[in-house]
Write a protein that holds these residues in place. Structure first.
Motif, mmCIF file in Angstrom:
data_model
loop_
_atom_site.group_PDB
_atom_site.id
_atom_site.type_symbol
_atom_site.label_atom_id
_atom_site.label_comp_id
_atom_site.label_asym_id
_atom_site.label_seq_id
_atom_site.Cartn_x
_atom_site.Cartn_y
_atom_site.Cartn_z
ATOM 1 N N ALA A 1 0.823 -1.209 0.000
ATOM 2 C CA ALA A 1 0.000 0.000 0.000
ATOM 3 C C ALA A 1 0.857 1.259 0.000
ATOM 4 C CB ALA A 1 -0.932 -0.003 1.206
ATOM 5 N N LEU A 2 2.055 1.184 0.603
ATOM 6 C CA LEU A 2 2.916 2.361 0.681
ATOM 7 C C LEU A 2 3.552 2.719 -0.660
ATOM 8 C CD1 LEU A 2 4.670 1.927 4.151
ATOM 9 C CD2 LEU A 2 2.563 3.120 3.555
ATOM 10 N N LYS A 3 3.318 1.905 -1.685
ATOM 11 C CA LYS A 3 3.701 2.296 -3.041
ATOM 12 C C LYS A 3 2.813 3.419 -3.560
ATOM 13 C CE LYS A 3 5.078 -2.425 -4.388
ATOM 14 N NZ LYS A 3 4.745 -3.545 -5.316
ATOM 15 N N TYR A 4 1.632 3.560 -2.946
ATOM 16 C CA TYR A 4 0.627 4.477 -3.469
ATOM 17 C C TYR A 4 0.340 5.660 -2.553
ATOM 18 C CZ TYR A 4 -0.036 0.191 -6.124
ATOM 19 O OH TYR A 4 0.180 -0.930 -6.889
ATOM 20 N N VAL A 5 0.501 5.489 -1.247
ATOM 21 C CA VAL A 5 0.294 6.588 -0.306
ATOM 22 C C VAL A 5 1.459 6.607 0.670
ATOM 23 C CG1 VAL A 5 -2.220 6.376 -0.487
ATOM 24 C CG2 VAL A 5 -1.022 5.249 1.397
ATOM 25 N N SER A 6 1.641 7.728 1.327
ATOM 26 C CA SER A 6 2.737 7.848 2.288
ATOM 27 C C SER A 6 2.431 7.043 3.547
ATOM 28 C CB SER A 6 2.948 9.314 2.659
ATOM 29 O OG SER A 6 1.846 9.792 3.421
ATOM 30 N N ALA A 7 3.486 6.715 4.262
ATOM 31 C CA ALA A 7 3.308 6.014 5.532
ATOM 32 C C ALA A 7 2.509 6.868 6.504
ATOM 33 C CB ALA A 7 4.670 5.663 6.131
ATOM 34 N N GLU A 8 2.744 8.178 6.456
ATOM 35 C CA GLU A 8 2.012 9.081 7.345
ATOM 36 C C GLU A 8 0.516 9.022 7.072
ATOM 37 O OE1 GLU A 8 1.968 13.830 8.625
ATOM 38 O OE2 GLU A 8 3.030 13.185 6.814
ATOM 39 N N GLU A 9 0.138 9.046 5.802
ATOM 40 C CA GLU A 9 -1.287 8.985 5.470
ATOM 41 C C GLU A 9 -1.872 7.617 5.816
ATOM 42 O OE1 GLU A 9 -4.435 9.309 1.717
ATOM 43 O OE2 GLU A 9 -2.354 9.961 1.429
ATOM 44 N N TYR A 10 -1.156 6.559 5.474
ATOM 45 C CA TYR A 10 -1.660 5.211 5.735
ATOM 46 C C TYR A 10 -1.901 5.004 7.225
ATOM 47 C CZ TYR A 10 -2.070 0.117 5.456
ATOM 48 O OH TYR A 10 -2.526 -1.181 5.539
ATOM 49 N N ASP A 11 -0.943 5.450 8.029
ATOM 50 C CA ASP A 11 -1.053 5.238 9.467
ATOM 51 C C ASP A 11 -2.043 6.185 10.127
ATOM 52 O OD1 ASP A 11 0.806 3.205 9.288
ATOM 53 O OD2 ASP A 11 2.509 4.515 9.767
ATOM 54 N N SER A 12 -2.412 7.269 9.414
ATOM 55 C CA SER A 12 -3.404 8.189 9.971
ATOM 56 C C SER A 12 -4.821 7.647 9.865
ATOM 57 C CB SER A 12 -3.335 9.547 9.256
ATOM 58 O OG SER A 12 -3.914 9.476 7.946
ATOM 59 N N LEU A 13 -5.008 6.622 9.053
ATOM 60 C CA LEU A 13 -6.328 6.003 8.963
ATOM 61 C C LEU A 13 -6.645 5.316 10.288
ATOM 62 C CD1 LEU A 13 -6.057 4.414 5.397
ATOM 63 C CD2 LEU A 13 -7.531 6.324 6.038
ATOM 64 N N PRO A 14 -7.876 5.427 10.775
ATOM 65 C CA PRO A 14 -8.220 4.835 12.082
ATOM 66 C C PRO A 14 -8.410 3.322 11.979
ATOM 67 C CG PRO A 14 -10.137 5.906 11.154
ATOM 68 C CD PRO A 14 -8.997 6.212 10.215
ATOM 69 N N TRP A 15 -7.291 2.624 11.809
ATOM 70 C CA TRP A 15 -7.342 1.177 11.577
ATOM 71 C C TRP A 15 -7.975 0.422 12.748
ATOM 72 C CZ3 TRP A 15 -6.787 -0.864 6.981
ATOM 73 C CH2 TRP A 15 -6.066 -0.173 5.998
ATOM 74 N N GLU A 16 -7.899 1.013 13.953
ATOM 75 C CA GLU A 16 -8.519 0.326 15.090
ATOM 76 C C GLU A 16 -10.027 0.232 14.893
ATOM 77 O OE1 GLU A 16 -8.299 4.719 16.121
ATOM 78 O OE2 GLU A 16 -7.031 3.212 15.133
ATOM 79 N N TRP A 17 -10.634 1.245 14.279
ATOM 80 C CA TRP A 17 -12.061 1.194 13.964
ATOM 81 C C TRP A 17 -12.337 0.128 12.894
ATOM 82 C CZ3 TRP A 17 -13.291 7.161 13.470
ATOM 83 C CH2 TRP A 17 -13.365 7.703 14.762
#
Length: 722
Positions: free
Chosen positions: A402-418
């Motif tokens: 996924a980090l080929k397409y978005v930054s790590a900062e953006e990916y990790d900002s998604l509320p994955w716990e939800w």
């Protein structure tokens, strides 16, 4: 202005740049019926395809036809014509909306609104009969459609009907809509077209009526239709569950005639309602047939259902309305409704799975209704599932990919716990980011083609068949709409015609009707000829009657969007009546046109007008592809079919029982036959001069010739010969 029946007789013109508001007689557009046909003629005459879709001169054309507002059942529709910003060719497209705003526009005295220009500040259009004005909408710029529509009614009065765009349209998100007060929407990017013009919404009140030439005949035809012909949603003519009066129930056990004894609206005001039996000739029980929630979600739907809602003049209440009280635990709205795509695939954005909320098996219902409310409020369009499918593809990628397409900062900002917890706030946050254009991932809401370009995905990405996330039949950025898997070569052919998902339901109304195959086959072959109708997953090679049926579907759909009738319910191909041998009446729509307008129509004449609209669309598509793709060869640029359609299910051969894959040579022959039927050049798929002149479109033929498009056809033919 001479008195007319059916038509209001005038259109409204609004220039948002200058503030000028005028009206004009629209008699010259009656030969195109109205709605779509009128919109195409105006678009061609006044806004050449050379214009950028966001140019201030490029119009948005709201159109209703002579049947809307007349009392004809299932006629509460409005068509909106504009230019695509997201599909290949940037060509002409339409949005379609139900509810009550279309008839209200007729009651105000208008068959359409042509909006040009760009306002310097947010405005809404206020229409109260002949009192029309542009009003300040700054107070609701930035708000969702529910709050905006509520505000519009507070400003104008409860007698008004309103429609507005959400943040997605304001931010020029290509996947955006205009929504009425509760659930009815026109998509395909209409929100962005309006947002570009700073037009937040429309509020309409009409105190007039639609003049009908023969009211008694309209009443007789309506009673005949309601007592003999109309089925459930999508004209399904057999109940899903056995009923004492019915010879058949749905062979699949599931269709949209889903009301039945024991199936309850448990949250109905005043106490639960049992939908019971609905004998086909008891017109007072028609509204109980379409328990769409039960069709979508099964038994858990009953626990949350308040009632069924729907559009003006339609007894088929296909909008199940719910009170999803578990959503209150997440501070999300609980009163939700929708009838189509938003309630189907919201759960696709949960790669870790779902959990039940209050009742066993209610997970999909709760999640999808939260999705439906959020996309409606934000004014986000799902492009018949492409938004969901493209998000599903991304969210299922391992993090490192996924980090080929978005930054790590953006990916990790998604509320994955939800996401991992199956929390409905996860999907709402995804939709919010789409609507506001936040982050690289939001490119998905700019369309599949934009996403592929930004992410560097090759064309072959659309040729994959992974079972869930790809249903694009061509390379144009939009998915199939009831394509070959449901309607063999016929479905593939009618999917070639438009510049968005085709919105054609003529065949799926039959294949999903629930009646036994032999019964439906006889009805279809009586109307369209031997060999026109195949059994599911037992398809036969192309033949002339299949080609004629495909063309009928296109032309009939174009008539519906011009008249303006609901293509989910029309035409009346089948009947729920055993006494009629389950055969419908295709002449009924022409009979209604005659009774309403006082002019003589036949089914053949409606097909001819529908074909004229088809030819207009095809000519304009050729021009836009020449301008934006460098080639007007529609056979190569527009109609090229993805490989996966032919290569799927490798253990099967085409025409073998058990597969829906198509055969390349057979499909090439089918396209040749389809082009020949329409009078299109076999090499380019462009209407010939002879064809356009046959339909009184010599000006379009002259235009194609002046642009060198006919020369390109000759060159293509010479290349093929070599």
């Amino acid at each position: 202005m001479a008195e007319t029946y059916g038509w209001a007789g005038k259109i409204l013109r609004v220039n948002l740049t200058t503030g000028e508001i005028t009206t004009e007689d629209d008699t010259k557009y009656h030969e195109y019926i109205g709605g779509m046909g009128m919109g195409y003629r105006i678009m061609y005459d006044e806004a050449p395809m050379d214009l950028d879709p966001y140019d201030e001169k490029t119009p948005i054309i709201f159109g209703v036809g002579p049947l809307t507002g007349s009392g004809v059942p299932c006629s509460g529709r409005m068509n909106v014509t504009f230019r695509s910003t997201w599909s290949k060719g940037k060509s002409i497209i339409d949005g379609h909306i139900g509810g009550h705003i279309g008839p209200m526009l007729k009651y105000a005295g208008y068959d359409g609104i042509v909006i040009t220009g760009i306002s310097s500040t947010p405005v809404y259009l206020r229409i109260e009969d002949d009192q029309v004005s542009l009003e300040d909408a700054s107070a609701i710029w930035g708000k969702g459609t529910f709050a905006s529509n509520k505000w519009l009614i507070e400003q104008t009065g409860r007698e008004f009907e309103s429609a507005s765009i959400g943040p997605a349209g304001e931010h020029l998100v290509d996947y955006s809509t205009m929504n009425t007060s509760f659930g009815n929407s026109a998509g395909a990017g209409l929100g962005a077209a309006m947002g570009n013009k700073k037009l937040k919404g429309i509020a309409v009140r009409g105190t007039g009526s639609v003049k009908v030439a023969d009211p008694q005949k309209v009443l007789e035809l309506s009673n005949y239709m309601l007592g003999n012909l109309i089925g459930g949603n999508n004209n399904h003519n057999v109940p899903a569950q056995p009923q004492s009066w019915a010879e058949y129930s749905a062979t699949s056990g599931k269709n949209r005639w889903s009301g039945a004894p024991g199936r309850m609206w448990k949250k109905a005001p005043g106490g639960p309602i049992d939908t019971g039996e609905q004998p086909y000739n008891d017109i007072n029980k028609i509204a109980l047939r379409c328990f769409k929630g039960y069709f979508d979600f099964g038994a858990p739907a009953a626990e949350y259902t308040v009632k069924n809602g729907g559009c003006s003049s339609c007894p088929i209440r296909c909008y199940t309305e719910y009170d999803i009280d578990p959503l209150a635990d997440y501070d999300l709205p609980t009163h939700n409704s929708n009838t189509c795509m938003p309630v189907l695939y919201g759960d696709r954005v949960y790669p870790y799975g779902l959990h039940d909320f209050k009742y066993e098996g209610d997970a999909k219902l709760v999640i999808n209704l939260a999705w439906a409310h959020a996309v409606d409020d934000m004014g986000v369009w799902d492009n018949y599932g492409n938004l969901n499918r493209d998000l599903q593809w991304f969210l299922n990628l391992p993090r490192e990919e996924a980090l080929k397409y978005v930054s790590a900062e953006e990916y990790d900002s998604l509320p994955w716990e939800w996401c991992k917890a199956g929390d409905p706030r996860w999907e709402v946050e995804l939709i919010r980011r789409m609507a506001y254009g936040e982050g690289d991932l939001s490119v998905i809401a700019k369309g599949t083609l934009a996403m592929m370009e930004k992410f560097g995905l090759p064309k072959s990405w659309l040729d994959r068949d992974d079972g869930t996330t790809n249903s694009n039949l061509m390379y144009n950025g939009y998915p199939n709409h009831h394509g070959p898997a449901e309607a063999w070569q016929v479905g593939m052919l009618y999917n070639l015609v438009y510049n968005r998902d085709c919105m054609v339901h003529e065949i799926v109304c039959e294949t999903g009707s629930g009646a036994p195959f032999e019964v439906t086959k006889k009805v279809m072959e009586d109307f369209f000829g031997e060999g026109c109708y195949d059994r599911a997953k037992a398809y036969t090679p192309i033949n002339e009657n299949k080609v004629k049926l495909a063309a009928y579907c296109v032309n009939d759909k174009n008539f519906h969007d011009s008249a303006t009738l609901c293509n989910w319910m029309w035409p009346m191909t089948q009947s729920p009546s055993k006494e009629r041998n389950y055969k419908g009446d295709l002449d009924l729509q022409a009979d209604f046109m005659t009774a309403v307008t006082g002019e003589t129509y036949t089914q053949a004449s409606l097909q001819e007008t529908g074909e004229k609209i088809t030819q207009m669309l095809r000519a304009m598509t050729a021009i836009s592809f020449q301008l934006n793709c460098g080639s007007a060869n529609l056979r190569q640029e527009h109609d090229a079919i993805c490989d996966w359609v032919f290569d799927k299910e490798p253990d099967f051969q085409a025409f073998e029982e058990g597969t829906t894959k198509l055969d390349r040579d057979d499909m090439k022959k089918a396209i040749d036959m389809f082009y020949t039927h329409y009078g299109w050049d076999l090499n380019t798929g462009v209407p010939t001069r002879e064809t356009l002149e046959k339909f009184g479109l010599s000006d379009m033929a002259d235009d194609l010739e002046a642009r060198g498009i006919y020369s390109q056809s000759t060159a293509a033919a010479e290349t093929t010969a070599e």
